[in-house]
Design an enzyme around this catalytic site. Structure first.
Site, mmCIF file in Angstrom:
data_model
loop_
_atom_site.group_PDB
_atom_site.id
_atom_site.type_symbol
_atom_site.label_atom_id
_atom_site.label_comp_id
_atom_site.label_asym_id
_atom_site.label_seq_id
_atom_site.Cartn_x
_atom_site.Cartn_y
_atom_site.Cartn_z
ATOM 1 N N GLU A 1 0.893 -1.207 0.157
ATOM 2 C CA GLU A 1 -0.095 -0.048 -0.279
ATOM 3 C C GLU A 1 1.073 1.118 -0.133
ATOM 4 O O GLU A 1 0.495 2.158 -0.678
ATOM 5 C CB GLU A 1 -0.967 -0.111 1.243
ATOM 6 C CG GLU A 1 -1.660 1.332 1.359
ATOM 7 C CD GLU A 1 -2.726 1.457 2.391
ATOM 8 O OE1 GLU A 1 -2.632 0.782 3.391
ATOM 9 O OE2 GLU A 1 -3.619 2.332 2.288
ATOM 10 N N THR B 1 -5.227 2.568 10.062
ATOM 11 C CA THR B 1 -4.523 3.616 10.451
ATOM 12 C C THR B 1 -5.492 4.726 11.398
ATOM 13 O O THR B 1 -4.744 5.275 12.080
ATOM 14 C CB THR B 1 -4.005 4.417 9.042
ATOM 15 O OG1 THR B 1 -3.109 3.217 8.465
ATOM 16 C CG2 THR B 1 -3.303 5.497 9.470
ATOM 17 N N ILE C 1 0.201 -0.949 8.070
ATOM 18 C CA ILE C 1 -0.943 -0.899 9.145
ATOM 19 C C ILE C 1 -2.306 -0.509 8.503
ATOM 20 O O ILE C 1 -2.700 0.095 7.900
ATOM 21 C CB ILE C 1 -0.799 0.395 9.834
ATOM 22 C CG1 ILE C 1 0.474 0.675 10.678
ATOM 23 C CG2 ILE C 1 -1.950 1.038 10.882
ATOM 24 C CD1 ILE C 1 0.885 2.058 11.519
ATOM 25 N N ASP C 2 -3.173 -1.908 8.755
ATOM 26 C CA ASP C 2 -4.635 -1.768 8.388
ATOM 27 C C ASP C 2 -5.254 -1.381 9.794
ATOM 28 O O ASP C 2 -5.330 -2.213 10.586
ATOM 29 C CB ASP C 2 -4.840 -3.248 8.142
ATOM 30 C CG ASP C 2 -6.266 -3.093 7.458
ATOM 31 O OD1 ASP C 2 -6.472 -2.381 6.490
ATOM 32 O OD2 ASP C 2 -7.336 -3.648 7.961
ATOM 33 N N ASP D 1 -5.807 -4.805 2.026
ATOM 34 C CA ASP D 1 -6.506 -4.864 2.762
ATOM 35 C C ASP D 1 -7.069 -6.436 3.027
ATOM 36 O O ASP D 1 -7.390 -6.500 4.285
ATOM 37 C CB ASP D 1 -7.828 -3.984 3.039
ATOM 38 C CG ASP D 1 -7.526 -2.536 2.706
ATOM 39 O OD1 ASP D 1 -6.670 -1.998 3.512
ATOM 40 O OD2 ASP D 1 -8.104 -1.770 1.834
ATOM 41 N N ASP E 1 0.042 -4.853 3.935
ATOM 42 C CA ASP E 1 -0.505 -3.360 4.467
ATOM 43 C C ASP E 1 0.243 -3.398 5.716
ATOM 44 O O ASP E 1 -0.170 -4.067 6.763
ATOM 45 C CB ASP E 1 -1.923 -3.469 4.367
ATOM 46 C CG ASP E 1 -2.567 -2.347 4.903
ATOM 47 O OD1 ASP E 1 -1.764 -1.378 5.522
ATOM 48 O OD2 ASP E 1 -3.711 -2.138 5.073
HETATM 49 P P1 2AM Z 1 -6.132 1.575 6.020
HETATM 50 O O1 2AM Z 1 -6.279 1.682 7.562
HETATM 51 O O2 2AM Z 1 -4.770 0.498 5.467
HETATM 52 O O3 2AM Z 1 -6.350 2.725 5.291
HETATM 53 C C1 2AM Z 1 -11.684 -0.337 7.032
HETATM 54 O O4 2AM Z 1 -12.895 0.335 6.238
HETATM 55 C C2 2AM Z 1 -10.639 -0.502 5.841
HETATM 56 O O5 2AM Z 1 -10.706 0.147 4.850
HETATM 57 C C3 2AM Z 1 -9.582 -0.343 6.586
HETATM 58 O O6 2AM Z 1 -8.665 -1.585 6.093
HETATM 59 C C4 2AM Z 1 -8.583 0.824 6.071
HETATM 60 O O7 2AM Z 1 -7.363 0.461 5.621
HETATM 61 C C5 2AM Z 1 -9.317 1.127 4.818
HETATM 62 N N1 2AM Z 1 -10.301 2.482 4.866
HETATM 63 C C6 2AM Z 1 -10.910 3.070 3.720
HETATM 64 N N2 2AM Z 1 -11.288 4.314 3.951
HETATM 65 C C7 2AM Z 1 -11.298 4.270 5.475
HETATM 66 C C8 2AM Z 1 -11.899 5.375 6.424
HETATM 67 N N3 2AM Z 1 -12.679 6.408 6.100
HETATM 68 N N4 2AM Z 1 -11.726 5.029 7.661
HETATM 69 C C9 2AM Z 1 -11.052 3.998 8.088
HETATM 70 N N5 2AM Z 1 -10.517 3.141 7.262
HETATM 71 C C10 2AM Z 1 -10.510 3.197 5.760
HETATM 72 CA CA CA Z 2 -2.989 0.885 5.554
#
Ligand code: 2AM
Ligand code: CA
Length: 270
Positions: free
Chosen positions: A70, A96, A93-94, A217, A91
């Site tokens: 990512e 974040t 940090i999934d 993800d 990823d």
């Molecule tokens: P991320 O933390 O790597 O960005 C959850 O809905 C998933 O979609 C998470 O895996 C997150 O990945 C991503 N994501 C996309 N839009 C988001 C948002 N508005 N808030 C939180 N996560 C989001």
């Molecule tokens: Ca991420």
């Protein structure tokens, strides 16, 4: 099964554990800074540091493998990769947004596929002390214990997770689907980590999960859910630019018993 698979799984677990320590330490010491990708998508310096750690270790150990990450290689042309080349999907940090707000629902996600086959997946949730993994054909595990999906039979007893995109213009059809689910299922959760939602379906803590997400993800979590007995499919039939093996657009994952009813519930023209 290739004898390399076990070695790669152990390697991925070690990376995910070390990455988890980096994430916990960064938050304990508040040593991270926030930034925004494409103006609205949160990314922190810890996402970047963990990505660099994981990717450099893969390059060092497996220079002939490819990486889709990512943070450092999101535009990798997967179509040009040979069918026998292992591809790591990362990823760092999934979750974040959860990480930056002091929540615990945060994971490192490391998947590996070859051609059209998901080979392994590791999802480590360091604040929760849970590391999930799966190897194709060998089952799914959490901290060494085997996982199995729930035995929920009816929608009205189903606990369903989803997520909402950073892109606000894409929200309306999702909110409409959530409304249908609230009327027909037990309840909805928005936990903020797609990788963990998939693992929680695998663990029987959730009965269904649907969302449009990116390959990093879902690459690891989809295999973990599949190996725990979940059905992995799609509620949207849009053509995707991603190969099927890592396509997260319109992803629907549930217990096999609930899949058809759940699909009928959210498969509406919106
Ligand atoms: P991320 O933390 O790597 O960005 C959850 O809905 C998933 O979609 C998470 O895996 C997150 O990945 C991503 N994501 C996309 N839009 C988001 C948002 N508005 N808030 C939180 N996560 C989001
Ligand atoms: Ca991420």
């Amino acid at each position: 099964m290739s004898e390399n698979y076990e070695e790669w799984l152990d390697f991925a677990k070690a990376l995910a554990m070390k990455a988890g320590e980096m994430i916990v330490t960064a938050r304990e010491n508040s040593t991270f800074v926030r930034d925004y990708k494409m103006d609205h998508e949160l990314v922190t310096s810890t996402d970047i540091a963990v990505d660099q750690y994981i990717c450099s270790r893969i390059v060092e150990n497996y220079p002939s493998h490819c990486i889709l990450s990512e943070e450092s290689s999101p535009h990798m042309d997967l179509g040009s990769i040979g069918d026998d080349v292992p591809v790591w999907v990362i990823d760092p940090i999934d979750g974040t947004v959860n990480f930056a707000h002091g929540h615990h629902h945060v994971a490192v996600s490391i998947g590996l596929y070859i051609g059209d086959q998901r080979i392994l997946g590791v999802v480590n949730a360091p604040f929760l002390g849970e590391c999930f993994w799966a190897l194709k054909g060998s089952g799914a595990f959490c901290n060494g214990k085997p996982l199995a999906v729930s035995s929920a039979q009816e929608l009205r007893n189903a606990l369903v997770a989803t997520g909402f995109p950073y892109q606000k213009t894409a929200l309306t059809p999702i909110v409409e689907r959530v409304s249908r689910i609230l009327h027909h299922c037990q309840d909805v959760r928005r936990n903020g980590s797609a990788a963990l939602d998939l693992c929680w379906v695998a663990a029987g803590r959730l009965d269904a999960y649907f969302e449009s997400v990116k390959p990093w993800d879902m690459a690891a979590g989809a295999l973990i859910a599949e190996e725990a007995g979940a059905k992995v499919g799609y509620y949207l039939s849009n053509a995707s630019a991603w190969p099927d093996v890592v396509n997260g657009e319109g992803l629907l994952v549930s217990t096999p018993q609930l899949y058809a009813d759940f699909l009928a519930l959210i498969d509406v023209d919106l």
